[in-house]
Design a protein around this motif. Structure first.
Motif, mmCIF file in Angstrom:
data_model
loop_
_atom_site.group_PDB
_atom_site.id
_atom_site.type_symbol
_atom_site.label_atom_id
_atom_site.label_comp_id
_atom_site.label_asym_id
_atom_site.label_seq_id
_atom_site.Cartn_x
_atom_site.Cartn_y
_atom_site.Cartn_z
ATOM 1 N N VAL A 280 45.811 71.464 17.499
ATOM 2 C CA VAL A 280 44.262 71.033 17.276
ATOM 3 C C VAL A 280 44.287 70.695 15.735
ATOM 4 O O VAL A 280 44.633 71.492 14.794
ATOM 5 N N PHE A 281 43.566 69.674 15.691
ATOM 6 C CA PHE A 281 42.986 69.332 14.245
ATOM 7 C C PHE A 281 41.568 69.523 14.405
ATOM 8 O O PHE A 281 40.894 68.865 15.339
ATOM 9 N N ALA A 282 40.891 70.330 13.494
ATOM 10 C CA ALA A 282 39.646 70.586 13.641
ATOM 11 C C ALA A 282 39.219 70.294 11.888
ATOM 12 O O ALA A 282 39.882 70.856 11.120
ATOM 13 N N PHE A 283 37.832 69.928 11.972
ATOM 14 C CA PHE A 283 37.499 69.931 10.302
ATOM 15 C C PHE A 283 36.002 69.946 10.319
ATOM 16 O O PHE A 283 34.972 69.730 11.351
ATOM 17 N N SER A 284 35.292 70.386 9.113
ATOM 18 C CA SER A 284 33.959 70.633 9.046
ATOM 19 C C SER A 284 33.651 70.115 7.736
ATOM 20 O O SER A 284 34.507 69.894 6.731
ATOM 21 N N GLN A 285 32.169 69.353 7.671
ATOM 22 C CA GLN A 285 31.886 68.762 6.578
ATOM 23 C C GLN A 285 30.251 68.590 6.753
ATOM 24 O O GLN A 285 29.605 68.912 7.782
ATOM 25 N N ARG A 286 29.519 68.103 5.580
ATOM 26 C CA ARG A 286 28.243 67.897 5.835
ATOM 27 C C ARG A 286 28.009 66.751 6.793
ATOM 28 O O ARG A 286 28.899 65.915 6.702
ATOM 29 N N PRO A 287 26.912 66.698 7.532
ATOM 30 C CA PRO A 287 26.621 65.616 8.337
ATOM 31 C C PRO A 287 26.348 64.235 7.406
ATOM 32 O O PRO A 287 25.900 64.391 6.100
ATOM 33 N N PRO A 288 26.437 63.110 7.938
ATOM 34 C CA PRO A 288 26.237 62.058 6.858
ATOM 35 C C PRO A 288 24.687 61.955 7.138
ATOM 36 O O PRO A 288 23.900 62.264 7.490
ATOM 37 N N VAL A 289 24.328 61.175 5.862
ATOM 38 C CA VAL A 289 23.018 60.969 5.452
ATOM 39 C C VAL A 289 22.653 59.780 6.385
ATOM 40 O O VAL A 289 23.437 58.968 6.421
ATOM 41 N N GLU A 290 21.639 59.692 6.988
ATOM 42 C CA GLU A 290 21.245 58.675 7.886
ATOM 43 C C GLU A 290 21.285 57.347 7.105
ATOM 44 O O GLU A 290 20.661 57.057 5.965
ATOM 45 N N GLY A 291 21.928 56.488 7.745
ATOM 46 C CA GLY A 291 22.323 55.243 6.857
ATOM 47 C C GLY A 291 23.291 54.939 6.073
ATOM 48 O O GLY A 291 23.601 53.914 5.453
ATOM 49 N N CYS A 292 24.070 56.116 5.965
ATOM 50 C CA CYS A 292 24.945 55.854 4.700
ATOM 51 C C CYS A 292 26.409 56.356 5.444
ATOM 52 O O CYS A 292 26.649 57.523 5.563
ATOM 53 N N TYR A 293 27.101 55.325 5.802
ATOM 54 C CA TYR A 293 28.098 55.515 6.750
ATOM 55 C C TYR A 293 29.404 55.030 6.148
ATOM 56 O O TYR A 293 29.232 53.993 5.566
ATOM 57 N N GLY A 294 30.627 55.525 6.561
ATOM 58 C CA GLY A 294 31.833 54.827 6.207
ATOM 59 C C GLY A 294 32.106 55.566 4.779
ATOM 60 O O GLY A 294 31.778 56.840 4.569
ATOM 61 N N CYS A 295 32.826 54.736 3.970
ATOM 62 C CA CYS A 295 33.310 55.472 2.390
ATOM 63 C C CYS A 295 32.055 55.556 1.676
ATOM 64 O O CYS A 295 31.391 54.413 1.573
ATOM 65 N N GLN A 296 31.781 56.383 1.149
ATOM 66 C CA GLN A 296 30.778 56.662 0.215
ATOM 67 C C GLN A 296 31.377 57.197 -1.110
ATOM 68 O O GLN A 296 32.118 58.149 -0.971
ATOM 69 N N ALA A 297 30.635 56.993 -2.438
ATOM 70 C CA ALA A 297 30.892 57.568 -3.553
ATOM 71 C C ALA A 297 29.890 59.073 -3.706
ATOM 72 O O ALA A 297 28.849 59.020 -3.524
ATOM 73 N N SER A 298 30.771 60.050 -4.134
ATOM 74 C CA SER A 298 30.000 61.055 -4.694
ATOM 75 C C SER A 298 30.481 61.472 -6.306
ATOM 76 O O SER A 298 31.416 61.171 -6.912
ATOM 77 N N TYR A 299 29.502 61.703 -6.868
ATOM 78 C CA TYR A 299 29.465 61.922 -8.317
ATOM 79 C C TYR A 299 29.658 63.380 -8.494
ATOM 80 O O TYR A 299 28.544 63.993 -8.214
ATOM 81 N N ILE A 300 30.634 64.093 -8.958
ATOM 82 C CA ILE A 300 30.691 65.408 -9.289
ATOM 83 C C ILE A 300 30.666 65.612 -10.573
ATOM 84 O O ILE A 300 31.202 65.079 -11.599
ATOM 85 N N PRO A 301 29.822 66.294 -11.170
ATOM 86 C CA PRO A 301 29.514 66.818 -12.348
ATOM 87 C C PRO A 301 30.674 67.457 -12.903
ATOM 88 O O PRO A 301 31.549 68.290 -12.381
ATOM 89 N N ARG A 302 30.944 67.206 -14.092
ATOM 90 C CA ARG A 302 31.977 68.070 -15.066
ATOM 91 C C ARG A 302 31.274 68.554 -16.218
ATOM 92 O O ARG A 302 30.165 68.918 -16.258
ATOM 93 N N GLY A 303 32.058 68.561 -17.358
ATOM 94 C CA GLY A 303 31.405 69.227 -18.765
ATOM 95 C C GLY A 303 30.347 68.539 -19.272
ATOM 96 O O GLY A 303 30.298 67.298 -18.847
ATOM 97 N N PRO A 304 29.605 69.113 -20.299
ATOM 98 C CA PRO A 304 28.552 68.128 -20.754
ATOM 99 C C PRO A 304 28.857 67.136 -21.511
ATOM 100 O O PRO A 304 28.129 66.202 -21.498
ATOM 101 N N ASP A 305 30.168 67.154 -21.797
ATOM 102 C CA ASP A 305 30.457 65.886 -22.742
ATOM 103 C C ASP A 305 31.384 64.970 -21.959
ATOM 104 O O ASP A 305 31.838 63.876 -22.545
ATOM 105 N N GLU A 306 31.529 64.975 -20.611
ATOM 106 C CA GLU A 306 32.244 64.239 -19.656
ATOM 107 C C GLU A 306 31.316 63.541 -18.738
ATOM 108 O O GLU A 306 30.194 64.088 -18.191
ATOM 109 N N ASP A 307 31.884 62.530 -18.276
ATOM 110 C CA ASP A 307 31.236 61.648 -17.294
ATOM 111 C C ASP A 307 31.609 62.349 -15.977
ATOM 112 O O ASP A 307 32.593 63.226 -16.001
#
Length: 160
Positions: free
Chosen positions: A75-102
């Motif tokens: 069995v392969f199983a996975f969990s994640q957040r459900p998609p935001v309506e209308g935002c399907y496929g490959c999406q970009a997430s922006y993950i905060p880092r340190g205060p002086d980093e993008d």
């Protein structure tokens, strides 16, 4: 039992070591999950991705790699957040880092449950199901998408 954990994050692996100290048969690997599956000859009864590789790796690459490393009936199983309506496929997430980093830019793959079912079936998985589990009562409002499939015949290691 042999339990294998794979994560890019040393912090996540450290959390696993702290949470389950001294568990016999537990292996933890700092690695990209796709690279791990492509490089290993190990075969698993089950693979579970918790808000991880299945969300952040192109399913066209990851699903066949996992499938090839599952035992018959695995069995392969996975969990994640459900998609935001209308935002399907490959999406970009922006993950905060340190205060002086993008922020880090991370790709994630978001689909509705029926689309995930079709994608898994196209990759040779059987007995596929996908649904959103409601969030428990409290402050959290977003449920969890849970997807599951069983190894079918296509893509099995050592088969034609």
């Amino acid at each position: 039992m042999r339990a294998v954990g794979v994560d890019l994050s040393v912090k996540q692996l450290d959390k696993a070591r702290e949470r389950w100290p001294g568990v016999d048969g537990m292996e933890l690997h700092e690695a990209d999950a796709l690279a791990y599956f492509e490089d290993t000859v190990a075969v698993f009864d089950a693979v579970y991705s918790v808000f991880g590789a299945a969300w952040f790796t192109d399913p066209g690459l990851l699903l066949p790699a996992v499938h090839a490393n599952l035992k018959p009936g695995g069995v392969f199983a996975f969990s994640q957040r459900p998609p935001v309506e209308g935002c399907y496929g490959c999406q970009a997430s922006y993950i905060p880092r340190g205060p002086d980093e993008d922020p880090a830019v991370v790709k994630r793959w978001d689909y509705e449950p029926a689309v995930w079912e079709a994608i898994l079936k196209e990759q040779g998985y059987a007995d596929v199901s996908a649904s959103v589990i409601d969030a428990p009562p409290g402050s959290r409002r977003t449920g969890t998408l849970f997807v599951r499939g069983v190894r079918g015949i296509r893509g099995v290691r050592g088969s034609s």
